[in-house]
Design a protein around this motif. Sequence first.
Motif, PDB file in Angstrom:
ATOM      1  N   UNK A   1      10.491  52.790   3.989  1.00  0.00           N
ATOM      2  CA  UNK A   1      10.366  51.338   4.185  1.00  0.00           C
ATOM      3  C   UNK A   1      11.234  50.629   3.152  1.00  0.00           C
ATOM      4  N   UNK A   2      11.411  49.346   3.361  1.00  0.00           N
ATOM      5  CA  UNK A   2      12.116  48.485   2.410  1.00  0.00           C
ATOM      6  C   UNK A   2      11.390  47.145   2.369  1.00  0.00           C
ATOM      7  N   UNK A   3      11.674  46.377   1.354  1.00  0.00           N
ATOM      8  CA  UNK A   3      11.028  45.071   1.215  1.00  0.00           C
ATOM      9  C   UNK A   3      11.801  43.999   1.989  1.00  0.00           C
ATOM     10  N   UNK A   4      11.064  43.031   2.484  1.00  0.00           N
ATOM     11  CA  UNK A   4      11.672  41.926   3.225  1.00  0.00           C
ATOM     12  C   UNK A   4      12.235  40.894   2.252  1.00  0.00           C
ATOM     13  N   UNK A   5      13.239  40.158   2.690  1.00  0.00           N
ATOM     14  CA  UNK A   5      13.777  39.067   1.900  1.00  0.00           C
ATOM     15  C   UNK A   5      12.834  37.870   1.895  1.00  0.00           C
ATOM     16  N   UNK A   6      12.878  37.095   0.835  1.00  0.00           N
ATOM     17  CA  UNK A   6      12.016  35.918   0.729  1.00  0.00           C
ATOM     18  C   UNK A   6      12.668  34.715   1.401  1.00  0.00           C
TER      19      UNK A   6
ATOM     20  N   UNK B   1       4.680  38.391   1.152  1.00  0.00           N
ATOM     21  CA  UNK B   1       5.864  37.943   1.891  1.00  0.00           C
ATOM     22  C   UNK B   1       6.910  39.049   2.020  1.00  0.00           C
ATOM     23  N   UNK B   2       6.905  40.001   1.103  1.00  0.00           N
ATOM     24  CA  UNK B   2       7.912  41.058   1.121  1.00  0.00           C
ATOM     25  C   UNK B   2       7.498  42.263   1.957  1.00  0.00           C
ATOM     26  N   UNK B   3       6.272  42.288   2.457  1.00  0.00           N
ATOM     27  CA  UNK B   3       5.744  43.475   3.130  1.00  0.00           C
ATOM     28  C   UNK B   3       5.922  43.386   4.639  1.00  0.00           C
ATOM     29  N   UNK B   4       6.425  44.487   5.220  1.00  0.00           N
ATOM     30  CA  UNK B   4       6.507  44.622   6.675  1.00  0.00           C
ATOM     31  C   UNK B   4       5.222  45.306   7.145  1.00  0.00           C
TER      32      UNK B   4
END
Length: 486
Positions: free
Chosen positions: A140-145, A390-393
């Motif tokens: 996984x990767x973190x989402x952009x804000x 906010x950064x979590x998918x």
Amino acid sequence: MSRFIDRVVLHVSAGKGGNGCASVHREKFKPLGGPDGGNGGRGGDVVLEVDSSVHTLLDFHFHPRAKATNGRQGEGGNREGGNGSDLVLKVPDGTVVLGTGGEILADMIGTGTRYVAAQGGRGGLGNAALSSKARKAPGFALLGEEGVERDLVLELKSVADVGLVGFPSAGKSSLVSVLSAAKPKIADYPFTTLQPNLGVVSSGDTTFTVADVPGLIPGASDGRGLGLDFLRHLERCAVLAHVVDCATLEPGRDPVSDVDALEAELAAYKPALTGDAGLGDLADRPRIVILNKADVPDAADLAEMVTPDFEQRGWPVFTISAVSREGLRPLTFALAKMVQEYREAHPPAAPKRQVIRPIAVDETGFSIIADPENPGGFIVRGTRPERWIRQTAFDNDEAVGYLADRLARLGVEDELVKMGAEPGCSVTIGDVSFEWEPQTPAGVDITRTGRGTDARLDQVDRIGAAERKHAHRVRRGLEAADPEDQ
């Protein structure tokens, strides 16, 4: 016909940060190449910059929304996404940036002065940056804000050297037209001027600007007439010139009473920018009295009578006629001298450097309160928890497990237990609500499973909300016990 816009509401939206990339290096004869997902790019900022070629806020009147570009998503091969381009909006010198509550955010004086109106969102981390000893190949990767979105009020305060003040039809526009090349509207009825007119005047080696402020009347500081909207254009004038109509036929009016009435309005007006440009309040500005319409015989006699009254106040007095241009030359030299004295005492404003004074914020802190709208539920507040949400998918179980680890290390799990949280209770962080599962071990060694999954999320034996709802509908006879029997 050109329009003068001196107050607008601007909706600014900064760019969103790019998402991080979840990628694993693949190359022939090199198994287990490891994560190589790059970080997402930063979103673009919305920046206001003073430009000497811009003189009005008209562009923002017709285009009240401004949005910067988003950052690009990270890519495999440890390639980071490109940053979004900053959106630079040109504003005239003398623009004041206000919040929706009226607080002053920036006073933009001097060409080149910049103000970041909305900051772009940070890019999300790729799985290469998230790898650790316990999580060697994150799936996984973190989402952009999201970028900052806000409403701003832009006010233009004219940067003129001399401000002409007077009752309607006192001859201010006529005076500007004969002193400079400006061509304001002139007519024989009150409130002909509906917007400030600026003219450039040259006298010897001195060049200065004159602002014709729309006619003021008693009560202008309280909003009567046009005064409240345009009194702010006097805040940066170095010299205030009273233009007096000596030929008025209105009963109860004479030059002395006119000036006294306007002085009362100037004293009652409270500038939004206290100590603006070091000039102080309007009551402290240098004054000059211009007795106009001396081409009328009775007016010339009246001007001669009231001149000693103004001279006793220490103000220079000049009798002129904007029609016959009588007395304009001495007046021009006097204004130039007063402006020159001001400039010598106040050097030109240099572009203001943006000074960043970070506010000390303890991002490690958080608070938990009972949810007033959901009995038995809780709301978690804090800079870090809300950012992590906010950064979590949430469609990726491994990302959800990583979020649980972060919240556990911060102490959110322990605090919920202390507050009496029950299994299955609603916990809200930011814009996301979920059912709390204390049985899910967080912050411990993780059993490795497939990429994008987390074995801990499959260890919950408690009946979930969907199953409880199904059982309730079965008891009421609304659904079959076995979905295949429907």
